[in-house]
Design a protein around this motif. Structure first.
Motif, PDB file in Angstrom:
ATOM      1  N   GLU A 134       4.843   4.931  -2.768  1.00 25.19           N
ATOM      2  CA  GLU A 134       5.232   6.080  -1.946  1.00 25.19           C
ATOM      3  C   GLU A 134       4.690   5.954  -0.520  1.00 25.19           C
ATOM      4  OE1 GLU A 134       5.631   9.512  -5.432  1.00 25.19           O
ATOM      5  OE2 GLU A 134       3.694   9.129  -4.492  1.00 25.19           O
ATOM      6  N   ALA A 135       3.457   5.523  -0.400  1.00 29.99           N
ATOM      7  CA  ALA A 135       2.858   5.375   0.929  1.00 29.99           C
ATOM      8  C   ALA A 135       3.577   4.314   1.750  1.00 29.99           C
ATOM      9  CB  ALA A 135       1.376   5.035   0.798  1.00 29.99           C
ATOM     10  N   ARG A 136       3.945   3.225   1.121  1.00 28.17           N
ATOM     11  CA  ARG A 136       4.602   2.148   1.858  1.00 28.17           C
ATOM     12  C   ARG A 136       6.028   2.533   2.257  1.00 28.17           C
ATOM     13  NH1 ARG A 136       2.364  -3.348  -1.233  1.00 28.17           N
ATOM     14  NH2 ARG A 136       0.148  -2.868  -0.860  1.00 28.17           N
ATOM     15  N   LEU A 137       6.725   3.253   1.392  1.00 30.43           N
ATOM     16  CA  LEU A 137       8.079   3.700   1.730  1.00 30.43           C
ATOM     17  C   LEU A 137       8.043   4.712   2.871  1.00 30.43           C
ATOM     18  CD1 LEU A 137       9.525   4.118  -1.869  1.00 30.43           C
ATOM     19  CD2 LEU A 137      10.076   2.301  -0.239  1.00 30.43           C
ATOM     20  N   ALA A 138       7.064   5.615   2.826  1.00 30.88           N
ATOM     21  CA  ALA A 138       6.921   6.582   3.917  1.00 30.88           C
ATOM     22  C   ALA A 138       6.651   5.858   5.234  1.00 30.88           C
ATOM     23  CB  ALA A 138       5.795   7.570   3.608  1.00 30.88           C
ATOM     24  N   GLN A 139       5.867   4.807   5.187  1.00 30.22           N
ATOM     25  CA  GLN A 139       5.561   4.045   6.399  1.00 30.22           C
ATOM     26  C   GLN A 139       6.818   3.396   6.969  1.00 30.22           C
ATOM     27  OE1 GLN A 139       2.969   0.661   5.830  1.00 30.22           O
ATOM     28  NE2 GLN A 139       2.348   0.632   7.965  1.00 30.22           N
ATOM     29  N   ASN A 178       5.567  10.968   6.539  1.00 27.09           N
ATOM     30  CA  ASN A 178       4.210  11.267   6.074  1.00 27.09           C
ATOM     31  C   ASN A 178       4.111  11.445   4.565  1.00 27.09           C
ATOM     32  OD1 ASN A 178       3.241  11.344   8.758  1.00 27.09           O
ATOM     33  ND2 ASN A 178       3.897  13.473   8.978  1.00 27.09           N
ATOM     34  N   PHE A 179       5.229  11.801   3.930  1.00 21.86           N
ATOM     35  CA  PHE A 179       5.208  12.120   2.503  1.00 21.86           C
ATOM     36  C   PHE A 179       6.392  11.469   1.814  1.00 21.86           C
ATOM     37  CE2 PHE A 179       3.603  15.761   4.948  1.00 21.86           C
ATOM     38  CZ  PHE A 179       2.316  15.860   4.445  1.00 21.86           C
ATOM     39  N   CYS A 180       6.184  11.058   0.567  1.00 25.50           N
ATOM     40  CA  CYS A 180       7.255  10.436  -0.203  1.00 25.50           C
ATOM     41  C   CYS A 180       7.101  10.804  -1.668  1.00 25.50           C
ATOM     42  CB  CYS A 180       7.213   8.912  -0.048  1.00 25.50           C
ATOM     43  SG  CYS A 180       8.424   8.018  -1.062  1.00 25.50           S
ATOM     44  N   LEU A 181       8.208  11.075  -2.326  1.00 18.91           N
ATOM     45  CA  LEU A 181       8.241  11.320  -3.768  1.00 18.91           C
ATOM     46  C   LEU A 181       9.256  10.378  -4.400  1.00 18.91           C
ATOM     47  CD1 LEU A 181       8.270  15.220  -3.763  1.00 18.91           C
ATOM     48  CD2 LEU A 181       6.400  13.774  -4.599  1.00 18.91           C
TER      49      LEU A 181
END
Length: 393
Positions: free
Chosen positions: A72-77, A82-85
Motif C-alpha cells: 500500500e505504501a509503495r502504490l501510494a508513492q 498519502n493513503f492506499c487500500l
C-alpha cells in the motif's frame, strides 16, 4: 503430585507452543510474506489501545500485515498519494469507492465509455439502491458543469476509456466538480500511475486494477484505492471494513515482487504498441486506430498535453465492409495473440467488441478490436497480425 500435572508438555502442545524464535538480523531483497488472521497482542492494555484504522500497529489479518502495508505504501508513492487500500479486484476497488461515498438519493455521473462492470454495478445501484446514475459524453470536459445536480456526490472519469480509448479532459472535469463540492474518482489503470499523475491533475480518489501492469503475470486479481485526504481515506476504510475485503498475502507478494520492473515493462509495452499501432494505421483493412498517441484517437490533444506515456493497450476499427463473421475469423486466426480479457501481462491479447450493445451513443462504423501488446518481439506480433488480416478477404 496431582495425576493431572505432567512433567513435560505433550507432543501436540510442544509443536503448537514451540519456544524457538529465529534470530534477528536477517536481511534480503524480497519483502517477507506475513500471513495472519489472528494477530497477537502482548497484553490486554495493548489490545485495547490499538485501532484497526491506525497502521502504526496490527489488530487483525483482515486489516493488514507488514506485507500488505508495504505494498500500500509503495502504490501510494507511485501515485503521489498519502493513503492506499487494497481490494480483491479492480471491480472491488470501484465498489469500495461507490459504497464509501454514495447512498440512496444521491446522483453519480459516469462516462459512457466506462469499464463495463463499472456500468453494470452502477445500473444495479440505480435499480436496487435508489442511486441516480447518469452517463455522460467522455469528451464533455468543462461542459460537465451543466450535468451536476444538487444531489451529485461523485463523478467517475476513466482516461482513456478501456475499450474505445477516448481521452477526457480530466483537469477541466475536476475544476467543474470541485466548484460544486463534488468528488472526482478516476480509474487510472491504463497508465498504471506512471503516464498520468491523477492527483496532480485534480482527482480526489484513484482506483487501479493491480491485476494489470503491477502484477504483470496475468495471474493475480487485485485492486487499490488511493487518495491524499485523510477524511476521504477514513470513509474508505470504514467501507472497506464493512465490506470485509481481504487480500491473500501470497498475491500481495507477487505484486511486490514485480513492482521494481513496473516502469521498464510499461515502457517496453508502450514502445512496441506504438510501432504496431502506426503499422496498423497504414493497413487498408483498418479504418481507424484508436491509440491515444495517434491523431485519429478522440482526445489525442488532451493526451499530448497531460500524459507522458501510453502503455500497451489500444483498439482499432476495421473497415465497415467486413462482417462480424469475417472479423471473428481474423481474431481466431491470430497465433501469438490469445483471445482473453485484461492486459498488462507478457502475453499479447486480442478481443473483438460489439460496441452497439456497450455504448448508448456509439456512431462509429466497423467492428472494434482491442489489442494488448505484450512483451513478444514487435516484428513477430506484426507478422502475426498480417497473416490474420489475410483471412478477411
Amino acid at each position: 503430585m496431582s495425576e493431572n500435572i505432567r512433567p513435560e508438555p505433550g507432543f501436540n502442545t510442544s509443536i503448537i507452543h514451540n519456544e524457538y524464535v529465529a534470530p534477528e538480523g536477517f536481511a534480503a531483497f524480497p519483502v517477507g510474506i506475513h500471513h495472519a488472521s489472528t494477530v497477537l497482542f502482548e497484553n490486554v492494555a495493548a489490545m485495547r489501545e490499538r485501532s484497526w484504522q491506525d497502521k502504526s500497529a496490527y489488530t487483525y489479518g483482515l486489516h493488514g500485515t507488514p506485507t500488505s502495508f508495504t505494498l500500500e505504501a509503495r502504490l501510494a508513492q507511485i501515485e503521489k498519494g498519502n493513503f492506499c487500500l487494497l481490494a480483491p479486484s479492480g471491480l472491488a476497488a470501484i465498489t469500495l469507492v461507490d459504497m464509501a461515498f454514495l447512498q440512496s438519493g444521491d446522483h453519480v455521473l459516469i462516462p459512457d465509455n466506462a469499464y463495463g462492470p463499472n456500468r453494470d454495478l452502477a445500473d444495479w445501484l440505480s435499480r436496487s439502491f435508489g442511486i441516480s446514475v447518469q452517463y455522460y459524453d467522455p469528451l464533455i470536459g468543462a461542459g460537465i458543469a451543466a450535468l451536476i445536480a444538487e444531489n451529485t456526490r461523485l463523478i467517475w472519469v476513466e482516461a482513456p476509456g478501456s475499450v474505445s480509448m477516448e481521452v477526457p479532459d480530466v483537469p477541466a472535469i475536476c475544476i467543474a466538480a470541485h466548484a460544486r463540492g463534488v468528488l472526482v474518482a478516476m480509474d487510472n489503470t491504463w497508465s498504471a500511475g506512471l503516464a498520468f499523475s491523477a492527483l496532480e491533475h485534480g482527482v480526489d480518489i484513484i482506483m487501479q486494477a493491480l491485476t494489470k501492469y503491477q502484477s504483470g503475470g496475468s495471474d493475480v486479481l487485485m485492486g487499490a484505492v488511493i487518495t491524499r485526504d485523510k477524511a476521504l481515506n477514513t470513509r474508505l476504510q470504514l467501507a472497506h471494513m464493512r465490506l470485509g475485503f481481504g487480500i491473500g498475502m501470497d498475491d500481495v507478494y507477487l505484486v511486490l515482487r514485480n513492482l521494481p520492473t513496473l516502469q521498464l515493462r510499461f515502457n517496453a509495452h508502450d514502445q512496441s504498441a506504438r510501432k504496431i499501432a502506426a503499422w496498423l494505421a497504414r493497413r487498408p483493412e483498418i479504418s481507424k486506430v484508436l491509440h491515444p498517441a495517434l491523431p485519429d484517437c478522440p482526445g489525442h490533444e488532451i493526451w499530448q498535453r497531460d500524459f507522458t506515456g501510453a502503455g500497451g493497450l489500444f483498439s482499432v476499427l476495421l473497415d465497415a465492409k467486413y462482417t462480424e463473421e469475417q472479423t471473428d475469423r481474423f481474431v481466431d486466426s491470430l497465433k501469438l495473440f490469445k483471445l482473453g480479457y485484461s492486459w498488462g501481462g507478457a502475453h499479447s491479447l486480442c478481443v473483438p467488441y460489439r460496441m452497439q450493445y456497450m455504448r448508448s451513443n456509439w456512431t462509429e462504423s466497423g467492428t472494434l478490436v482491442r489489442f494488448n501488446i505484450g512483451l513478444e518481439d514487435t516484428q513477430d506480433l506484426i507478422a502475426d497480425i498480417e497473416q490474420a488480416l489475410m483471412t478477411l478477404e
